[in-house]
Scaffold this active site. Structure first.
Site, PDB file in Angstrom:
ATOM      1  N   LYS A 191      48.674  46.135  34.250  1.00  0.00           N
ATOM      2  CA  LYS A 191      48.470  45.234  33.107  1.00  0.00           C
ATOM      3  C   LYS A 191      48.507  46.037  31.800  1.00  0.00           C
ATOM      4  CE  LYS A 191      47.878  41.987  36.073  1.00  0.00           C
ATOM      5  NZ  LYS A 191      47.538  40.640  36.390  1.00  0.00           N
TER       6      LYS A 191
HETATM    7  C1  LIG Z   1      46.924  39.817  37.427  1.00  0.00           C
HETATM    8  C2  LIG Z   1      46.623  38.400  37.130  1.00  0.00           C
HETATM    9  C3  LIG Z   1      45.407  37.803  37.510  1.00  0.00           C
HETATM   10  C4  LIG Z   1      44.428  38.441  38.440  1.00  0.00           C
HETATM   11  O1  LIG Z   1      43.972  39.692  38.127  1.00  0.00           O
HETATM   12  P1  LIG Z   1      43.406  40.652  39.272  1.00  0.00           P
HETATM   13  O2  LIG Z   1      42.712  41.719  38.505  1.00  0.00           O
HETATM   14  O3  LIG Z   1      44.549  41.143  40.071  1.00  0.00           O
HETATM   15  O4  LIG Z   1      42.443  39.864  40.087  1.00  0.00           O
HETATM   16  C5  LIG Z   1      45.167  36.507  37.092  1.00  0.00           C
HETATM   17  N1  LIG Z   1      46.056  35.818  36.359  1.00  0.00           N
HETATM   18  C6  LIG Z   1      47.235  36.350  35.996  1.00  0.00           C
HETATM   19  C7  LIG Z   1      48.178  35.541  35.185  1.00  0.00           C
HETATM   20  C8  LIG Z   1      47.563  37.652  36.378  1.00  0.00           C
HETATM   21  O5  LIG Z   1      48.749  38.162  36.032  1.00  0.00           O
END
Ligand SMILES: *Cc1c(COP(=O)(O)O)cnc(C)c1O
Length: 379
Positions: A191
């Protein structure tokens, strides 16, 4: 040139290795592996960065969404309007909590929820609008907040892919995730701000909601061993917080590099008639967690294969819309969401990351041009 990667975590780590290693060693030495001082320090630094009152760190982005929805005192069967064109976590937590995901189709250009279609989906049971700020830019928050005000709904922003995006809201620049009642993000390694494992956070300017989310994240207790409500165990651990604290000051640089790569892709690809480059929203900056093109005339999979043969990775986010998934079809039998369905057939995400070099982006762009040159000349 080194091998082109979708995401290059190794080069990024090496660039900041001295600072990160020192912070991790310090945290290990302190032995406060849960709830160490770095957790609060990082939360406070992030609150400053976002200009938001409260940041509640938690174990991952999925939990952040769950904490947010649990804090709103919803009843089983209450409806949450969201996007079908997103990572599964968004709809998963809605369903897990006994709520009903109501999928509203997305825009063909920005891939975000189509605000012109939200009003028709609002019923007496609707309690929340949960927009997803997909691939790096925010959904149209002004229109969403206006609808929410009009109908007395909560707004929970899923900004897992868009931390650091700036939203133009009622004449002001605001950080994505701080416009609605609660913002939720993820620090998954790929991210915009990634840790070295799982991590997440909720943010809000509402003290009551902040206290509630904090309590829920800690087994429903305000005071240790006294439980007011049923909660969960969701913590950001100290080592992850120590790493995030080092990386947060570089978030703006990370985003700038991603935007530069996007600019190179745009310049090379925007004239190709078989491709649409990602459209910029008028009221949000784009942090380009993904650079996702649309490939027309059924050529997407052939392009993907061609790139792969030339050593260039690409990904399909997402191959099947959530309303078409077995896990969710019972919530929306027979529903047609033509834009989301079309996107699943056309989208292709190209390599983009914080360490990507100009020449690498140019090579990707030129390979795509070469693919279309080649297919054009086929008899
Ligand atoms: C990555 C993601 C999540 C979840 O995050 P995690 O840390 O993997 O639980 C939720 N919503 C979106 C749109 C994402 O891209």
């Amino acid at each position: 040139m080194s091998k082109i990667e979708m995401v290059d975590l190794r080069s990024q780590y090496h660039k900041y290795k001295g600072e990160i290693d020192a912070a991790v060693m310090q945290a290990m030495d302190d032995c406060q592996y849960i709830g160490g001082p770095e957790v609060g320090q990082f939360a406070s630094n992030l609150a400053d960065y976002l200009s938001v009152e409260h940041v509640i760190p938690c174990a991952n982005g999925t939990d952040a969404l769950q904490l947010a929805l649990m804090a709103l005192d919803l009843n089983p069967g209450d409806e949450v309007i969201t996007s079908p064109f997103t990572f599964v976590a968004t709809a998963e937590v809605i369903a897990l909590l006994g709520l009903k995901p109501v999928f509203v189709d997305v825009e063909i250009g920005t891939y975000n929820i189509d605000v012109s279609k939200i009003a028709d989906a609002i019923t007496e049971k609707t309690k929340v609008i949960l927009p997803v700020h997909l691939f790096g830019q925010a959904a149209s928050m002004e229109a969403i907040m206006n609808l929410a005000d009009e109908h007395g709904l909560y707004v929970v922003e899923d900004i897992a892919q868009s931390l650091g995006a700036e939203v133009y809201f009622k004449g002001d620049n605001r950080q994505a995730g701080t416009v609605g009642h609660i913002g939720c993000t993820s620090f998954f390694p790929s991210k915009n701000l990634g840790c070295f494992g799982d991590g997440g956070a909720c943010f809000t300017n509402n003290a009551g909601l902040a206290a509630k989310m904090k309590m829920i994240s800690s087994h429903g207790s305000r005071k240790r061993y006294f439980y007011d409500i049923t909660g969960i165990n969701s913590r950001l651990d100290t080592l992850q917080a120590a790493i995030l604290k080092v990386k947060l000051p570089y978030l703006k640089d990370f985003i700038r590099t991603r935007q530069n790569v996007a600019g190179i892709y745009d310049a090379l690809l925007m004239h190709l008639k078989d491709i649409s480059v990602p459209e910029r929203a008028v009221d949000s900056s784009h942090t380009f967690n993904q650079y996702t093109i649309r490939v027309k005339n059924g050529q997407r999979d052939a392009l993907k294969t061609y790139l792969q043969e030339n050593g260039i990775p690409s990904r399909i986010y997402y191959p099947l819309s959530l309303h078409q998934q077995k896990a969710f079809e019972a919530f929306c039998p027979g529903i047609l969401l033509p834009v989301a369905e079309q996107l699943c057939k056309e989208v292709l995400s190209l390599p983009i990351h914080t360490e990507m070099k100009k020449e690498e982006a140019e090579l990707v762009g030129k390979s795509i041009i070469a693919f279309f040159e080649k297919t054009k000349h086929k008899p």
